[in-house]
Design an enzyme around this catalytic site. Structure first.
Site, PDB file in Angstrom:
ATOM      1  N   SER A  63      -1.042  -1.398 -17.794  1.00  9.70           N
ATOM      2  CA  SER A  63      -1.248  -2.031 -16.486  1.00  9.70           C
ATOM      3  C   SER A  63      -2.008  -1.176 -15.485  1.00  9.70           C
ATOM      4  O   SER A  63      -2.309  -1.655 -14.381  1.00  9.70           O
ATOM      5  CB  SER A  63       0.107  -2.439 -15.883  1.00  9.70           C
ATOM      6  OG  SER A  63       0.541  -3.652 -16.444  1.00  9.70           O
ATOM      7  N   LYS A  66      -5.048  -2.636 -13.815  1.00  8.88           N
ATOM      8  CA  LYS A  66      -5.047  -3.387 -12.564  1.00  8.88           C
ATOM      9  C   LYS A  66      -5.636  -2.584 -11.404  1.00  8.88           C
ATOM     10  O   LYS A  66      -5.883  -3.147 -10.329  1.00  8.88           O
ATOM     11  CB  LYS A  66      -3.632  -3.864 -12.238  1.00  8.88           C
ATOM     12  CG  LYS A  66      -3.068  -4.843 -13.260  1.00  8.88           C
ATOM     13  CD  LYS A  66      -1.690  -5.356 -12.850  1.00  8.88           C
ATOM     14  CE  LYS A  66      -1.135  -6.350 -13.870  1.00  8.88           C
ATOM     15  NZ  LYS A  66      -0.501  -5.694 -15.020  1.00  8.88           N
ATOM     16  N   SER A 123       3.205  -5.449 -10.388  1.00 14.53           N
ATOM     17  CA  SER A 123       2.361  -5.405 -11.586  1.00 14.53           C
ATOM     18  C   SER A 123       2.240  -6.768 -12.255  1.00 14.53           C
ATOM     19  O   SER A 123       2.280  -6.898 -13.484  1.00 14.53           O
ATOM     20  CB  SER A 123       2.905  -4.375 -12.592  1.00 14.53           C
ATOM     21  OG  SER A 123       1.951  -4.078 -13.581  1.00 14.53           O
ATOM     22  N   LYS A 229      -0.711   2.973  -9.528  1.00 11.91           N
ATOM     23  CA  LYS A 229      -0.333   1.974 -10.520  1.00 11.91           C
ATOM     24  C   LYS A 229       0.273   2.603 -11.768  1.00 11.91           C
ATOM     25  O   LYS A 229      -0.239   3.574 -12.301  1.00 11.91           O
ATOM     26  CB  LYS A 229      -1.564   1.138 -10.925  1.00 11.91           C
ATOM     27  CG  LYS A 229      -1.237  -0.107 -11.706  1.00 11.91           C
ATOM     28  CD  LYS A 229      -0.572  -1.147 -10.836  1.00 11.91           C
ATOM     29  CE  LYS A 229       0.210  -2.161 -11.652  1.00 11.91           C
ATOM     30  NZ  LYS A 229       1.429  -1.619 -12.271  1.00 11.91           N
TER      31      LYS A 229
END
Length: 388
Positions: A63, A66, A123, A229
């Site tokens: 993730s 992102k 997320s 993130k």
């Protein structure tokens, strides 16, 4: 009368806290993160690498993907193509995303602000795809934008296959590339209002009120951390791109492939502790500092101000000081209207003892529209009147 040269160098020497010994790209022989597959520690303003381990190894980013998704969202907002209060509709496809999600229903609408909270804090894969479809028309088209942006940033170890980081063959990045993406994202001051929030709610005042808790626990437990993130898949293991600011210095730390969340957080903490204990930055210019005024040919106004695009600092080892820094300003030739706010107008270079320390773009502080024939006529008339 003020005159502008179309191309020139300005050399100005002044005294600021400065070092003759600058941070090296890597502290060799130091193993800070033994339980990470790859890692990097980067000072944001100068881009100096303070520590690296397998920083260019191509690995699944999970993730952390992102970060690029959020970057393209922030660019769209900056360019006026999106507004924070605009409502975005969720497609069947976006609602079908597995993994981390905010459980969007097909046809459900949320504002860009709410979608970004879902992505940055929770997320959310479904929100990421919904935003990708809004910006590019489809996730596939958005992925093309992601890869194009990666190339523009000079990233050589990254290929995206989706907007979420869900497992996909040929979807990879590296610690170095993730740090550069985060550096670019952090140019947008608003982003840490999202990535730095520990908890929030969506669908408030409804029966479906949804609690968001940041997957990056360091936002709560490490002073100064306000992004960026996390990532996890069975293949990628535990990953994190983190940023923290302390005493005016912002650093970015990236970990790939930690075996547990505890190991991931402990190793990021170790990298941040190392940066703040060993280095310091000396601010030279704030963002949007006016460096020069440049003549604009056939513009509604005669000149445009060239400003710093981001904060500019010099990095040294802690406790080191000294002297004489030279500024070199190179301005582009033949600037013609129209000029858009943010257009690159030149370059600022900092040197000491003839050695280049860094170079940064200078951009237009404001837009300058093209002058009408009437504007040009009046300007010519005024010139003739003055010379008469």
């Amino acid at each position: 009368m003020w005159k502008v040269m179309t191309s020139f160098l300005l050399f100005i020497a002044w005294t600021i806290p400065m070092s003759n010994v600058y941070a090296q790209e890597k502290d060799s022989g130091v193993e800070l993160v033994p339980q990470a597959r790859s890692a990097i520690l980067l000072e944001r303003d100068t881009g100096t690498v303070l520590y690296a381990k397998n920083a260019h190894e191509k690995l699944p980013p999970a993730s952390m993907t992102k970060i690029m998704t959020m970057l393209l969202i922030m660019e769209a907002i900056h360019d006026g193509k999106l507004k924070w209060n605009e409502k975005v509709r969720t497609s069947e496809y976006a609602a079908s995303m597995g993994g981390s999600q905010i459980f969007l229903e097909p046809g459900e609408e949320m504002t860009v602000d709410e979608m970004m909270r879902g992505i940055a804090i929770g997320s959310a894969n479904d929100a990421s795809v919904a935003m990708a479809e809004r910006i590019a028309g489809s996730e596939e088209a958005f992925v093309q934008m992601m890869n194009k942006k990666a190339k523009q940033l000079g990233l050589k170890d990254t290929v995206f296959k989706n907007a979420t980081g869900l497992p996909a063959e040929g979807h990879y990045s590296s610690a170095y590339d993730m740090a550069i993406m985060a550096k670019e994202l952090l140019k947008y001051d608003d982003i840490t209002k999202y990535t730095g929030k520990y908890e929030d709610y969506l669908r408030e005042n409804t029966d479906e009120k949804f609690w968001l808790v940041n997957t990056n626990r360091l936002v709560k437990f490490y002073p100064g951390v306000d992004g960026v993130k996390t990532g996890f898949t069975a293949e990628a293991k535990y990953c994190l791109t983190a940023t923290a600011k302390k005493n005016g210095m912002r650093v970015i730390a990236v970990i790939f492939g930690a075996p547990t969340p505890k190991d991931r957080n402990a190793q990021i903490t170790k990298l941040l502790d190392y940066a703040f204990s060993q280095y310091e930055t000396h601010p030279v210019y704030k963002k949007n500092t006016v460096i020069a005024a440049i003549k604009v040919s056939k513009g509604k106004t005669k000149t445009v101000e060239a400003v710093t695009a981001e904060p500019i600092s010099v990095l040294t080892k802690k406790g080191v000081s000294v002297k004489e820094l030279k500024k070199v300003v190179k301005l582009n030739e033949n600037i013609q209207a129209p000029v858009r706010k943010g257009d690159v107008l030149g370059t600022l270079i900092l040197k000491q003892n003839g050695k280049e320390l860094l170079r940064r773009p200078l951009v237009a502080k404001q837009s300058v529209a093209e002058a009408s024939w009437w504007d040009l006529f009046k300007r010519t008339l005024q010139t003739l009147t003055k010379s008469a």
